[in-house]
Design a protein around this motif. Structure first.
Motif, PDB file in Angstrom:
ATOM      1  N   GLU A   1      80.611 -25.564   1.072  1.00  0.00           N
ATOM      2  CA  GLU A   1      80.666 -24.115   1.163  1.00  0.00           C
ATOM      3  C   GLU A   1      79.250 -23.545   1.048  1.00  0.00           C
ATOM      4  O   GLU A   1      78.291 -24.288   0.783  1.00  0.00           O
ATOM      5  N   PRO A   2      79.075 -22.243   1.240  1.00  0.00           N
ATOM      6  CA  PRO A   2      77.733 -21.655   1.130  1.00  0.00           C
ATOM      7  C   PRO A   2      77.087 -21.953  -0.218  1.00  0.00           C
ATOM      8  O   PRO A   2      77.732 -21.874  -1.269  1.00  0.00           O
ATOM      9  N   GLY A   3      75.808 -22.319  -0.181  1.00  0.00           N
ATOM     10  CA  GLY A   3      75.073 -22.523  -1.420  1.00  0.00           C
ATOM     11  C   GLY A   3      75.190 -23.884  -2.048  1.00  0.00           C
ATOM     12  O   GLY A   3      74.747 -24.088  -3.180  1.00  0.00           O
TER      13      GLY A   3
ATOM     14  N   ASP B   1      80.294 -26.047   7.684  1.00  0.00           N
ATOM     15  CA  ASP B   1      81.355 -25.372   6.938  1.00  0.00           C
ATOM     16  C   ASP B   1      82.146 -24.580   7.975  1.00  0.00           C
ATOM     17  O   ASP B   1      81.662 -23.561   8.480  1.00  0.00           O
ATOM     18  N   PRO B   2      83.340 -25.020   8.344  1.00  0.00           N
ATOM     19  CA  PRO B   2      84.096 -24.347   9.407  1.00  0.00           C
ATOM     20  C   PRO B   2      84.284 -22.853   9.154  1.00  0.00           C
ATOM     21  O   PRO B   2      84.423 -22.076  10.107  1.00  0.00           O
ATOM     22  N   GLN B   3      84.270 -22.448   7.895  1.00  0.00           N
ATOM     23  CA  GLN B   3      84.501 -21.040   7.575  1.00  0.00           C
ATOM     24  C   GLN B   3      83.242 -20.188   7.696  1.00  0.00           C
ATOM     25  O   GLN B   3      83.259 -19.001   7.368  1.00  0.00           O
ATOM     26  N   GLN B   4      82.158 -20.793   8.186  1.00  0.00           N
ATOM     27  CA  GLN B   4      80.949 -20.027   8.468  1.00  0.00           C
ATOM     28  C   GLN B   4      80.704 -19.882   9.970  1.00  0.00           C
ATOM     29  O   GLN B   4      79.604 -19.499  10.383  1.00  0.00           O
ATOM     30  N   ALA B   5      81.696 -20.168  10.787  1.00  0.00           N
ATOM     31  CA  ALA B   5      81.593 -19.908  12.223  1.00  0.00           C
ATOM     32  C   ALA B   5      81.784 -18.411  12.435  1.00  0.00           C
ATOM     33  O   ALA B   5      82.827 -17.855  12.087  1.00  0.00           O
ATOM     34  N   VAL B   6      80.787 -17.729  12.993  1.00  0.00           N
ATOM     35  CA  VAL B   6      80.813 -16.264  13.027  1.00  0.00           C
ATOM     36  C   VAL B   6      80.849 -15.704  14.443  1.00  0.00           C
ATOM     37  O   VAL B   6      80.717 -14.491  14.620  1.00  0.00           O
ATOM     38  N   ARG B   7      81.029 -16.560  15.434  1.00  0.00           N
ATOM     39  CA  ARG B   7      81.203 -16.098  16.807  1.00  0.00           C
ATOM     40  C   ARG B   7      82.377 -16.831  17.442  1.00  0.00           C
ATOM     41  O   ARG B   7      82.627 -18.003  17.148  1.00  0.00           O
ATOM     42  N   VAL B   8      83.054 -16.139  18.324  1.00  0.00           N
ATOM     43  CA  VAL B   8      84.185 -16.741  19.024  1.00  0.00           C
ATOM     44  C   VAL B   8      83.735 -17.952  19.826  1.00  0.00           C
ATOM     45  O   VAL B   8      84.493 -18.918  20.003  1.00  0.00           O
TER      46      VAL B   8
ATOM     47  N   PHE C   1      82.684 -39.211   5.959  1.00  0.00           N
ATOM     48  CA  PHE C   1      82.792 -37.809   5.576  1.00  0.00           C
ATOM     49  C   PHE C   1      82.330 -37.658   4.136  1.00  0.00           C
ATOM     50  O   PHE C   1      82.726 -38.412   3.245  1.00  0.00           O
ATOM     51  N   PHE C   2      81.473 -36.643   3.896  1.00  0.00           N
ATOM     52  CA  PHE C   2      80.941 -36.381   2.555  1.00  0.00           C
ATOM     53  C   PHE C   2      81.085 -34.894   2.256  1.00  0.00           C
ATOM     54  O   PHE C   2      80.857 -34.051   3.122  1.00  0.00           O
ATOM     55  N   SER C   3      81.448 -34.597   1.025  1.00  0.00           N
ATOM     56  CA  SER C   3      81.666 -33.207   0.626  1.00  0.00           C
ATOM     57  C   SER C   3      80.711 -32.831  -0.495  1.00  0.00           C
ATOM     58  O   SER C   3      80.573 -33.570  -1.484  1.00  0.00           O
ATOM     59  N   LEU C   4      80.028 -31.703  -0.336  1.00  0.00           N
ATOM     60  CA  LEU C   4      79.150 -31.164  -1.366  1.00  0.00           C
ATOM     61  C   LEU C   4      79.894 -30.043  -2.085  1.00  0.00           C
ATOM     62  O   LEU C   4      80.379 -29.112  -1.444  1.00  0.00           O
ATOM     63  N   ALA C   5      79.956 -30.121  -3.396  1.00  0.00           N
ATOM     64  CA  ALA C   5      80.732 -29.135  -4.157  1.00  0.00           C
ATOM     65  C   ALA C   5      79.908 -28.372  -5.183  1.00  0.00           C
ATOM     66  O   ALA C   5      80.279 -27.273  -5.581  1.00  0.00           O
ATOM     67  N   GLN C   6      78.782 -28.943  -5.613  1.00  0.00           N
ATOM     68  CA  GLN C   6      77.995 -28.314  -6.674  1.00  0.00           C
ATOM     69  C   GLN C   6      77.244 -27.102  -6.135  1.00  0.00           C
ATOM     70  O   GLN C   6      76.444 -27.219  -5.212  1.00  0.00           O
ATOM     71  N   GLN C   7      77.485 -25.929  -6.700  1.00  0.00           N
ATOM     72  CA  GLN C   7      76.820 -24.703  -6.268  1.00  0.00           C
ATOM     73  C   GLN C   7      75.377 -24.696  -6.760  1.00  0.00           C
ATOM     74  O   GLN C   7      75.113 -24.841  -7.954  1.00  0.00           O
TER      75      GLN C   7
END
Length: 690
Positions: free
Chosen positions: A196-198, A366-373, A394-400
């Protein structure tokens, strides 16, 4: 014993036995941090036996042969952990200062939590200023910590999930036979890093590229056993890394420009290419850069096209599907032809370009940061992630690592008096802190069509809705005067009236046309979009302008003032956020859709929601919201405190102990901001400007 009582001793790097000014007990048997310099370079380390360590450097590290001065930093209360912390902190500061080139390897960065960490950290700025007084550094510390060179420097002590990801990818890289991969002409092996962001996706990308360059440049010099990546420094890995052809692909032009400056400033990264998707797709081979690594044009059999061993793609969710590229449609058709595709009917995406131009594609997304169609379709992203998971890639970053907000308990308000409901034993504020949402999760839930989150209070963070735009503008300027990097940003709900291309077209029709001084007004206040796309954050007039999503995505701010436009409203019947209509959405590039599948209102609204999610997660220290739609403003007051005393232009962090029903509504009072609150931000500390 004083935790912030640091002593600085000086000596010559060339001296052998007698080292004047350095007490024998400190020189031979005490945990210290040392700084080695000449006029152009700097190396920073830590050790218990500084005399022995300096001898190791002189005998084995050819990169330090021309060094001249040594400064030894000691503290009566020092221990190994505190030294590692200060070492990492100073390396990052040196990178951001830029007076000298940092000769450390990036993998040497290491630190961890330890007892009384915050007490030691209080003295670090004083160490920096002592070194600055001696000419080791030249910039003020607050300027260093706010600089793009610091924020995007590869010299970072990685979080555990970041370090684990880098280690796994390096292991994979050194197990690949790239010559065979190139000869097979098969699509790239694809690694996905999601966060996610950050969560530091960009830092992982930069760190990985720098680590490969450090391994390639290794000359059998001493690598300390406590370097977390020491085992990668081998002759075999050096030979592999030396031949790798890598590139950082960045879809956004603003970030490309910023990172190009950072790379030019960082030893070993000067020649790393930063490319756009279109340039990777169409550029011809430069033999001086890639030797014989060519992929030939399938249409003509001529004009070799560049083939990379590794393509690292940051913000990969911003890669595009086949859509209307406007003036670049002709170039896109050339790329498709070179890939053996029919330029008129092909529907392959820029992700396909990446996978065909490389042996190993590393996607940070982050799929939820796609901001154009026109960004990658959800199903393509989902399938790519699913395949990476099946292959163990696949690797996931979780620490803000950006937003400092800490979920502390329920936010009880006049709009929403209920408390959080959990099955756990209630904590201090009536809920289990472990199960409260992070700030980014909270914002994501608010700006979505899913169920609303339970109202949550956050500490260590300034967070509020501001009812009057003039008050928010004043508040952001106040924070900018104190901390710098406070900016107004907005959803793309208003046209770019000051667009120079549009102005030229209008003058052709009307020779008397005069470009307005502003792009739009809210409550009679004239507002202007950012006057530049590239490096807008640090531009001279940025504090008087409004940044768009395409200017700020991928960047950090100390404070963000987010204007939520009429492109998003609230439907009280359905009890959900709603699209304000195309008449309130001005990002024409986001509405192009795909060639045979024009954008729907649902497509556009998803992009709008994602954009506000991104804008609301830029602030390190705080975020303020001004909401244009009345119904939406009232709805959001369930989830955020409301500014109580805007005339004072001061605010305090939300305190769950002060947001109970004993207070009027969910208002927050103001407090002076002449000095920042002391939090253990470690190397991320951002002091107020002096």
């Amino acid at each position: 014993m004083s935790f912030d009582d640091y002593h600085l001793y000086r000596t010559s790097y060339r001296a052998d036995d007698n080292r004047p000014g350095v007490p024998a007990n400190i020189f031979n048997d005490w945990p210290v941090v040392y700084v080695i310099t000449n006029d152009e370079d700097i190396y920073i380390g830590e050790t218990i036996h500084v005399g022995t360590r300096l001898e190791q450097h002189r005998n084995t590290n050819i990169k330090l042969q021309d060094m001249e001065q040594v400064r030894v930093i000691a503290n009566d209360a020092f221990n190994k952990s505190a030294c590692l912390h200060l070492e990492s902190w100073l390396i990052q500061a040196a990178s951001g200062d830029g007076t000298r080139q940092v000769k450390n390897t990036v993998t040497a960065m290491k630190e961890s939590s330890y007892y009384q960490r915050e007490l030691y950290a209080r003295g670090f700025p004083g160490v920096y200023r002592q070194l600055k007084d001696e000419g080791v550094f030249t910039k003020e510390l607050e300027d260093v910590l706010n600089s793009e060179f610091y924020k995007f420097s590869p010299f970072k002590a990685l979080q555990k999930d970041q370090a684990d990801t880098v280690r796994a990818i390096l292991t994979r890289i050194f197990a690949i036979d790239f010559a065979t991969q190139r000869a097979s002409n098969s699509p790239a092996t694809t690694i996905v890093i999601s966060g996610e962001p950050g969560t530091g996706k960009t830092i992982v990308a930069i760190y990985l590229l720098k680590a490969l360059r450090d391994i390639a440049a290794w000359e059998d010099e001493f690598i300390h056993d406590d370097d977390p990546f020491a085992d990668f420094y081998t002759p075999k890995n050096k030979a592999i890394a030396s031949k790798l052809v890598s590139c950082l692909l960045m879809p956004q032009s603003a970030l490309r420009t910023t990172l190009a400056k950072v790379f030019k400033h960082t030893p070993g990264m000067e020649n790393i290419e930063i490319r756009s998707p279109l340039k990777v797709g169409r550029e011809t081979d430069d033999a001086s850069l890639i030797g014989e690594h060519n992929a030939f044009d399938g249409q003509t059999g001529k004009s070799p096209l560049k083939q990379y061993d590794i393509l690292v793609v940051d913000e990969a969710h911003r890669l595009r599907q086949r859509s209307n590229y406007g003036s670049m449609n002709g170039e896109v058709k050339k790329v498709l032809a070179s890939l053996g595709e029919d330029p008129e009917t092909s529907t392959i995406t820029e992700l396909d370009w990446v996978q065909r131009r490389s042996s190993l594609a590393i996607l940070l997304l982050d799929p939820q940061q796609a901001v154009r169609v026109s960004d990658l379709p959800d199903d393509v992203v989902a399938n790519t992630i699913a395949q990476a998971k099946r292959e163990g890639l696949f690797f996931s970053l979780a620490q803000q690592v950006r937003v400092k907000a800490v979920a502390a308990g329920p936010l009880a308000t006049a709009h929403n008096p209920h408390q959080l409901q959990t099955q756990d034993q209630p904590g201090q504020y009536g809920a289990s802190v472990e199960h409260l949402p992070s700030y980014s999760e909270y914002v994501r839930a608010i700006f979505s069509l899913n169920d609303d989150p339970a109202p949550t209070a956050y500490t260590n963070y300034e967070l509020a809705i501001v009812d009057d735009l003039a008050d928010m503008l004043s508040l952001i300027k106040d924070r900018n005067d104190t901390f710098d990097l406070a900016r107004i940003v907005a959803g793309y709900a208003w046209p770019w009236e000051r667009n120079k291309v549009k102005a030229r077209k209008r003058r052709k029709k009307d020779p008397n046309y005069v470009m307005p001084d502003y792009d739009w007004k809210i409550d009679g206040i004239p507002l202007r979009w950012n006057s530049t796309i590239e490096d807008w954050m640090g531009s001279d007039n940025a504090i008087n302008e409004v940044g768009s999503i395409h200017t700020v995505q991928g960047y950090d701010l100390n404070y963000a003032g987010v204007i939520i436009g009429p492109d998003i409203t609230y439907d009280p019947v359905r009890e959900t956020v709603a699209f304000g209509g195309r008449e309130h959405f001005a990002d024409t590039g986001a509405t192009r859709g795909t060639k045979n599948n024009p954008a729907t209102d649902e497509d556009i609204f998803n992009a709008v929601l994602n954009a506000y999610y991104v804008l609301a997660t830029r602030g390190i220290r705080g975020t303020f919201f001004y909401v244009c739609d009345d119904a939406l403003r009232e709805h959001l007051k369930k989830f955020f405190p409301v500014l109580a005393s805007p005339a004072d232009n001061r605010i305090v962090e939300s305190d769950p102990k002060q947001t109970t029903s004993s207070r009027p509504g969910n208002t927050v009072d103001f407090a002076p901001q002449s000095k920042p609150a002391l939090f253990d931000f470690g190397v991320e500390a951002l002091p107020a400007k002096r």
